[in-house]
Scaffold this motif. Structure first.
Motif, mmCIF file in Angstrom:
data_model
loop_
_atom_site.group_PDB
_atom_site.id
_atom_site.type_symbol
_atom_site.label_atom_id
_atom_site.label_comp_id
_atom_site.label_asym_id
_atom_site.label_seq_id
_atom_site.Cartn_x
_atom_site.Cartn_y
_atom_site.Cartn_z
ATOM 1 N N ASP A 277 0.950 -0.996 -0.081
ATOM 2 C CA ASP A 277 -0.024 0.106 -0.110
ATOM 3 C C ASP A 277 0.922 1.082 -0.162
ATOM 4 O OD1 ASP A 277 -2.229 -1.549 0.249
ATOM 5 O OD2 ASP A 277 -2.049 -1.634 2.120
ATOM 6 N N LEU A 278 1.986 1.139 0.721
ATOM 7 C CA LEU A 278 2.977 2.251 0.585
ATOM 8 C C LEU A 278 4.297 1.653 0.560
ATOM 9 C CD1 LEU A 278 3.784 5.502 1.511
ATOM 10 C CD2 LEU A 278 3.563 4.613 3.978
ATOM 11 N N TYR A 279 4.876 2.454 -0.287
ATOM 12 C CA TYR A 279 6.399 2.225 -0.677
ATOM 13 C C TYR A 279 7.331 3.363 -0.337
ATOM 14 C CZ TYR A 279 10.769 -0.129 -2.621
ATOM 15 O OH TYR A 279 11.876 -0.542 -3.086
ATOM 16 N N ILE A 280 8.237 3.406 0.510
ATOM 17 C CA ILE A 280 9.075 4.493 0.557
ATOM 18 C C ILE A 280 10.639 4.242 0.182
ATOM 19 C CG2 ILE A 280 10.087 6.126 2.438
ATOM 20 C CD1 ILE A 280 7.628 5.509 4.094
ATOM 21 N N ALA A 281 10.933 4.926 -0.513
ATOM 22 C CA ALA A 281 12.213 4.857 -1.148
ATOM 23 C C ALA A 281 13.290 5.794 -0.615
ATOM 24 C CB ALA A 281 12.194 4.978 -2.991
ATOM 25 N N LEU A 282 14.484 5.448 -0.180
ATOM 26 C CA LEU A 282 15.109 6.286 0.383
ATOM 27 C C LEU A 282 16.587 6.112 -0.183
ATOM 28 C CD1 LEU A 282 14.018 5.597 3.983
ATOM 29 C CD2 LEU A 282 13.541 7.255 2.742
ATOM 30 N N GLY A 283 17.133 7.071 -0.888
ATOM 31 C CA GLY A 283 18.496 7.203 -1.467
ATOM 32 C C GLY A 283 18.587 6.109 -2.736
ATOM 33 N N ILE A 284 17.447 6.017 -3.353
ATOM 34 C CA ILE A 284 17.383 5.071 -4.188
ATOM 35 C C ILE A 284 16.902 5.862 -5.708
ATOM 36 C CG2 ILE A 284 15.555 3.144 -5.455
ATOM 37 C CD1 ILE A 284 15.249 2.194 -2.929
ATOM 38 N N SER A 285 17.807 5.883 -6.591
ATOM 39 C CA SER A 285 18.030 6.747 -7.696
ATOM 40 C C SER A 285 16.593 6.094 -8.587
ATOM 41 C CB SER A 285 19.109 6.585 -8.503
ATOM 42 O OG SER A 285 19.452 5.287 -8.947
ATOM 43 N N GLY A 286 16.218 4.991 -8.995
ATOM 44 C CA GLY A 286 15.078 4.576 -9.559
ATOM 45 C C GLY A 286 15.494 3.887 -10.864
ATOM 46 N N ALA A 287 16.539 3.073 -10.705
ATOM 47 C CA ALA A 287 16.842 2.236 -11.687
ATOM 48 C C ALA A 287 15.849 1.348 -12.366
ATOM 49 C CB ALA A 287 18.146 1.264 -11.681
ATOM 50 N N ILE A 288 15.768 1.117 -13.764
ATOM 51 C CA ILE A 288 14.618 0.215 -14.385
ATOM 52 C C ILE A 288 14.482 -0.972 -13.512
ATOM 53 C CG2 ILE A 288 13.989 -1.101 -16.373
ATOM 54 C CD1 ILE A 288 15.216 1.283 -18.019
ATOM 55 N N GLN A 289 15.721 -1.681 -13.300
ATOM 56 C CA GLN A 289 15.561 -2.951 -12.508
ATOM 57 C C GLN A 289 14.775 -2.936 -11.271
ATOM 58 O OE1 GLN A 289 17.010 -4.100 -9.482
ATOM 59 N NE2 GLN A 289 16.471 -6.299 -9.939
ATOM 60 N N HIS A 290 15.081 -1.715 -10.766
ATOM 61 C CA HIS A 290 14.280 -1.582 -9.275
ATOM 62 C C HIS A 290 12.987 -1.222 -9.524
ATOM 63 C CE1 HIS A 290 14.004 -0.924 -4.884
ATOM 64 N NE2 HIS A 290 13.270 0.261 -5.086
ATOM 65 N N LEU A 291 12.474 -0.502 -10.352
ATOM 66 C CA LEU A 291 11.163 0.131 -10.513
ATOM 67 C C LEU A 291 10.323 -1.256 -10.988
ATOM 68 C CD1 LEU A 291 11.748 3.276 -12.614
ATOM 69 C CD2 LEU A 291 11.446 3.175 -10.146
ATOM 70 N N ALA A 292 10.730 -2.314 -11.476
ATOM 71 C CA ALA A 292 10.173 -3.315 -12.035
ATOM 72 C C ALA A 292 9.637 -3.971 -11.018
ATOM 73 C CB ALA A 292 10.883 -4.170 -12.964
ATOM 74 N N ALA B 142 16.450 12.688 -10.153
ATOM 75 C CA ALA B 142 16.384 11.345 -10.177
ATOM 76 C C ALA B 142 15.224 10.547 -10.580
ATOM 77 C CB ALA B 142 16.742 10.876 -8.435
ATOM 78 N N PRO B 143 15.306 9.405 -11.439
ATOM 79 C CA PRO B 143 14.173 8.990 -12.039
ATOM 80 C C PRO B 143 13.159 8.570 -10.964
ATOM 81 C CG PRO B 143 16.283 8.040 -12.919
ATOM 82 C CD PRO B 143 16.462 8.786 -11.631
ATOM 83 N N ILE B 144 13.391 8.115 -9.820
ATOM 84 C CA ILE B 144 12.443 7.550 -8.923
ATOM 85 C C ILE B 144 11.125 8.700 -8.712
ATOM 86 C CG2 ILE B 144 13.386 8.542 -6.785
ATOM 87 C CD1 ILE B 144 11.653 5.192 -7.072
ATOM 88 N N PHE B 145 11.542 9.859 -8.920
ATOM 89 C CA PHE B 145 10.515 10.778 -8.783
ATOM 90 C C PHE B 145 9.459 10.931 -9.853
ATOM 91 C CE2 PHE B 145 14.053 13.404 -6.190
ATOM 92 C CZ PHE B 145 13.207 13.101 -5.154
ATOM 93 N N LYS B 146 9.821 10.450 -10.827
ATOM 94 C CA LYS B 146 8.787 10.291 -12.118
ATOM 95 C C LYS B 146 7.717 9.468 -11.648
ATOM 96 C CE LYS B 146 12.068 11.666 -15.564
ATOM 97 N NZ LYS B 146 12.714 11.154 -17.140
#
Length: 344
Positions: free
Chosen positions: A281-296, A313-317
Motif C-alpha cells: 500500500d505504501l512504498y518509501i524509497a530512500l536514497g534510491i535513484s530509480g533504476a529500471i531494474q528496481h522500478l520493475a 532522480a528517475p524515482i521522482f517520475k
C-alpha cells in the motif's frame, strides 16, 4: 464462466500465506466452482480458512511425506489430481514455492505457466490475464487456451480478501502421489529470522539504496581502516535507521540491487526484477535513484514516496510524493513524528 478453478494454498507449518486467500478470491471471479488444494500433515484447520475466503471444496493431502515442503512430492500430487479431474485452471501465489510447483506441474501436464499475473478475467469461458512486461512499463494481455491453465498471481495485486466465517464446504482427502522412500530430498532443518516482516506480505515497505551510505558524519570504529569496510559500516548504520522507520509503520525493510551488491544488506531484502516483486500500500524509497531494474519490482505499489538528494532522480517520475533532501535529516524526523502520532 470457467468451470472448476483450483487454487494451491501455500503455507508454512500450517500458516497460510495471505496471497493464497487472495488467489481464492480471484478464482471466485472467474470460476463457477473453486477448489482449494492443501498439502501437508495435520493441516485440517487450513481447510476452514479456505472455505471462509470462498472455496467450495478442499482437496486435502495429509501425509507424513507432505509434512515438509518438497517440490517433487507436492508437484507430483498436484499433477496426478489434475490429470484425474481435469480442472480448467490452477492458480498459485507468486511465491518461491508456488512458482516452483507450477513449473514442475506444467511439464507433467504438458501445459504452460503464466507468471506474476496482476489481473485475470473470464471472457466467454476463456481466461484472459494481464502480465506486466518491459520492467512493468507495459501491460500484456494473454489469452489462455491450454487446460489446465497454470497461473501465478502477484501478491497484493488483487486487493485484500474478505472472510465469511459462515461459509463451509466439502473436504475430500487424497493420498500422496509419491511414497517417502521414493523421494530424493529430505528437509533437515529450517533457519528462521525472528521479527522480520515478509516483503511479499507487507503493506508498508521502506527501502534503501546506495545513498544510505552517504553520511560522512558517521565515524566508523578505529579498528575499521579499509575504505570499503567504512562505507559498508556507514550503510549498515543507515539501514538500522531505515529499520526503525519500518518498525514504526509495522512494515518491512527492502533494498535496491545496488545496496545488496555493495554488501550493505542481505539479498533477501532486495526489491526489483531480480529480487522480490512487491505491491504494498505504501512504498518509501530512500536514497534510491530509480533504476529500471528496481522500478520493475515496486511499480505497482499503491503509493510511492521518494527521498533523494538529486532532484532529477528517475524515482521522482514514478513517486506520488517526493522529497529532495538528505535522508539522514528527513528519516529520523519522520520516524519521531510517526511514533508520536501513532502512540496517541
Amino acid at each position: 464462466m470457467a468451470g472448476n478453478v483450483w487454487v494451491y494454498v501455500d503455507h508454512f507449518k500450517g500458516a497460510a500465506l495471505p496471497a493464497s486467500y487472495e488467489a481464492i478470491a480471484a478464482a471466485k471471479t472467474v470460476g463457477s466452482k473453486v477448489t482449494a488444494l492443501i498439502f501437508g500433515q495435520g493441516v485440517d484447520a487450513l481447510a476452514q480458512g479456505a472455505f471462509h475466503y470462498g472455496a467450495d471444496e478442499v482437496l486435502l493431502g495429509d501425509d507424513a511425506s507432505l509434512a515438509d515442503y518438497r517440490a517433487e512430492a507436492y508437484a507430483s500430487l498436484l499433477s496426478k489430481l489434475a490429470k484425474e479431474q481435469q480442472p480448467d485452471a490452477v492458480l498459485f501465489p507468486t511465491s518461491t514455492r508456488g512458482r516452483e510447483i507450477a513449473a514442475m506441474a506444467a511439464i507433467d501436464l504438458d501445459t504452460g505457466v503464466l507468471p506474476d499475473i496482476t489481473e485475470i478475467k473470464d471472457e466467454g469461458g476463456t481466461l484472459a490475464a494481464i502480465h506486466p512486461i518491459y520492467a512493468g512499463k507495459l501491460l500484456s494481455k494473454v489469452v489462455v487456451n491450454a487446460k489446465p491453465a497454470l497461473i501465478t498471481l502477484r501478491g497484493r495485486a488483487f486487493g485484500k480478501p474478505v472472510a465469511d466465517a459462515s461459509r463451509s464446504g466439502t473436504v475430500t482427502k487424497v493420498a500422496a502421489a509419491v511414497a517417502e522412500g521414493d523421494l530424493q530430498t529430505k528437509v533437515v532443518d529450517y533457519a528462521t529470522v525472528e521479527g522480520r516482516v515478509s516483503l511479499a506480505d507487507a503493506g508498508v515497505i521502506v527501502s534503501g539504496g546506495r545513498g544510505v551510505a552517504n553520511n560522512p558524519a558517521l565515524t566508523p570504529p578505529a579498528e575499521i581502516t579499509d575504505e570499503k569496510e567504512k562505507e559498508i559500516w556507514r550503510a549498515q548504520q543507515g539501514f538500522i535507521m531505515i529499520g526503525e522507520l519500518a518498525q514504526a509503520l509495522n512494515g518491512a525493510v527492502g533494498a535496491s540491487r545496488a545496496a545488496v551488491d555493495a554488501g550493505y544488506i542481505p539479498y533477501a531484502n532486495q526489491v526489483g526484477q531480480t529480487g522480490k516483486v512487491v505491491s504494498p500500500d505504501l512504498y518509501i524509497a530512500l536514497g534510491i535513484s530509480g533504476a529500471i531494474q528496481h522500478l520493475a519490482g515496486m511499480r505497482t505499489s499503491k503509493v510511492i514516496v521518494a527521498v533523494n538528494k538529486d532532484p532529477d532522480a528517475p524515482i521522482f517520475k514514478l513517486a506520488r510524493f517526493g522529497v529532495v533532501g538528505d535522508l539522514y535529516e528527513i528519516v529520523p524526523a519522520l520516524t519521531k513524528a510517526l511514533k508520536e502520532r501513532l502512540s496517541k
